[in-house]
Design a protein around this motif. Structure first.
Motif, mmCIF file in Angstrom:
data_model
loop_
_atom_site.group_PDB
_atom_site.id
_atom_site.type_symbol
_atom_site.label_atom_id
_atom_site.label_comp_id
_atom_site.label_asym_id
_atom_site.label_seq_id
_atom_site.Cartn_x
_atom_site.Cartn_y
_atom_site.Cartn_z
ATOM 1 N N CYS A 163 0.846 -1.192 0.000
ATOM 2 C CA CYS A 163 0.000 0.000 0.000
ATOM 3 C C CYS A 163 0.882 1.244 0.000
ATOM 4 O O CYS A 163 1.816 1.344 0.804
ATOM 5 N N LYS A 217 -0.705 3.933 3.808
ATOM 6 C CA LYS A 217 -1.416 3.157 4.828
ATOM 7 C C LYS A 217 -2.367 4.032 5.638
ATOM 8 O O LYS A 217 -3.456 3.585 6.020
ATOM 9 N N LEU A 263 -5.553 4.483 3.700
ATOM 10 C CA LEU A 263 -6.287 3.215 3.620
ATOM 11 C C LEU A 263 -6.952 2.899 4.962
ATOM 12 O O LEU A 263 -8.103 2.445 5.002
ATOM 13 N N ARG A 264 -6.252 3.142 6.054
ATOM 14 C CA ARG A 264 -6.834 2.881 7.368
ATOM 15 C C ARG A 264 -8.052 3.765 7.631
ATOM 16 O O ARG A 264 -9.042 3.314 8.214
ATOM 17 N N LYS A 301 -10.047 4.842 5.363
ATOM 18 C CA LYS A 301 -11.097 4.260 4.525
ATOM 19 C C LYS A 301 -11.719 3.035 5.191
ATOM 20 O O LYS A 301 -12.940 2.824 5.121
ATOM 21 N N GLU A 308 -12.170 -8.275 0.498
ATOM 22 C CA GLU A 308 -11.542 -7.120 1.140
ATOM 23 C C GLU A 308 -10.270 -7.495 1.900
ATOM 24 O O GLU A 308 -9.598 -6.626 2.459
ATOM 25 N N LEU A 338 -7.000 -5.605 1.243
ATOM 26 C CA LEU A 338 -6.947 -4.239 1.765
ATOM 27 C C LEU A 338 -6.546 -4.230 3.234
ATOM 28 O O LEU A 338 -5.685 -3.446 3.657
ATOM 29 N N SER A 396 -2.955 -2.904 4.968
ATOM 30 C CA SER A 396 -3.059 -1.767 5.893
ATOM 31 C C SER A 396 -2.320 -2.013 7.201
ATOM 32 O O SER A 396 -2.113 -1.087 7.993
#
Length: 389
Positions: free
Chosen positions: A186, A189, A192-193, A195, A272, A275, A279
């Motif tokens: 990623c 991060k 993404l976290r 999200k 998922e 992802l 993360s």
């Protein structure tokens, strides 16, 4: 050698997304891309779709012993002159093996784990009886009748040599693989976290993502995290998945003084998982010492491809993973020992340096393309052995 006609037999439910079904799907799809034709025999497919070169053959049986008989009927009904029978080993497999031998088809059996290590921890009495019967005669018989046995770890092969006297030339070690296009590092991060709702996004995140069985020792993981949380407040624990231990794990979290620092997500949608893995700062893949030597965990490959190191139970056979930074050994499995291993990784510079190295190793050694090439070599070798006689 032209394209091969491969009968692939598996007692797995392909309507479910698991590490086992991922492995099988990636293998048959990879063989298909190499030009081979595969007949995949299994008890359920749900809405699963495959490439044109793969024919899904439904063998609807809920009982493994009934499946073993039914799959032979399905093989005969197909009227295909197979070049090879490829069996993903299952408890009690007997008639399918006999079918291959009687028809002089080369036989490869894949052993992706050791049921002797796992079954006593989860089994009903009926399963224990089946295991006893398998141990008495059937497993040794199919190991001997196979032209080649693929083992996912070297220790499985050593177990077969020691317990059953299987010749080493009948054993080939091929680890699990990973989809390196899907599982990747990623770039951000923190974003993404945010999200994913993992707060605070700038904390160090330790993550366990996968099935929850007794041998995953998640009670030790939670206790180890609590040791860390007593000393610092910049670390969080994520646990995602489901399984036999979910109720126990939920109760442990609810009783913890640091439950607000632990994020439990169950179920975690398989689509998922990449992802959540990417993360994390550290992946947790510990196992009971009685099981760890016989498992090459797919989650370790997933994390390595994402540039996230995995803390695993120490076993010397995984030295290449340790050297590449893909895995970090936990030699002391007490809460204090595991906490120490976790804390030694909580350094941003160190994690970034490890990420680049491990991704390179995974691309070179553990991509499904590489693994399927090795499987194809074994299949062709088994065919040659059968011809030589």
């Amino acid at each position: 050698m032209n394209f091969l006609k491969i009968a692939y037999i598996s007692y797995y439910d392909f309507s479910l997304d698991t590490a086992a079904t991922e492995h099988i799907i990636q293998t048959v799809e990879g063989l298909s891309r190499l030009g081979h034709k595969i007949w995949l025999f299994a008890p359920s497919f749900g809405r699963r779709e495959f490439s044109a070169n793969i024919q899904a053959v439904l063998v609807p049986r809920s009982n493994v012993l009934l499946f073993d008989s039914a799959v032979v009927r399905a093989l005969r009904k197909s009227e295909v002159e197979f070049d090879i029978v490829y069996l993903r080993d299952y408890m009690g497999a007997s008639r399918a093996v006999k079918y291959a031998v009687e028809n002089n088809f080369p036989l490869v059996i894949e052993h992706n784990g050791l049921m002797y290590a796992e079954t006593p921890l989860v089994s009903s009495m009926a399963q224990k009886i089946l295991l006893w019967l398998d141990d008495r005669s059937r497993l040794k018989r199919r190991l001997l009748k196979a032209d080649i046995n693929i083992v996912v770890t070297e220790e499985i092969g050593k177990f077969f040599v020691k317990k059953f006297g299987i010749a080493r030339e009948k054993l080939v070690h091929i680890p699990n693989g990973v989809d390196i296009a899907r599982f990747k590092p990623c770039d951000d991060k923190t974003a993404l976290r945010k999200k994913l709702g993992l707060n605070p996004p700038d904390a160090f995140w330790l993550g366990y993502i996968g099935s929850m069985y007794p041998w995953h020792i998640l009670d030790v993981v939670i206790s180890a995290f609590e040791q860390i949380a007593k000393r610092r407040n910049d670390v969080r624990l994520f646990i995602g998945g489901r399984g036999q231990e979910l109720e126990k794990i939920t109760a442990l979290i609810n009783r913890s003084d640091f439950k607000n620092y632990i994020y439990l997500k169950s179920p975690l949608p398989i689509e998922e998982s990449d992802l959540y893995i990417s993360s994390m700062d550290v992946n947790i893949a510990l196992m009971s010492p009685s099981v760890a030597p016989y498992c090459w965990q797919v989650k370790v490959n997933h994390s390595g491809a994402c540039g996230v190191p995995s803390v695993i139970t120490y076993d010397k056979q995984f030295k290449k993973l340790f050297d590449a930074g893909v895995a970090v050994p936990a030699k002391e499995l007490s809460p204090v020992g595991v906490a120490k291993t976790f804390e030694e990784l909580l350094d941003r510079k160190k994690l970034n340096e490890m990420s680049v190295k491990m991704r390179s190793f995974v691309e070179k050694n553990l991509s499904w393309e590489k693994i399927v090439e090795e499987v194809e070599k074994v299949i062709k070798s088994a065919i040659r052995r059968k011809k030589i006689g």
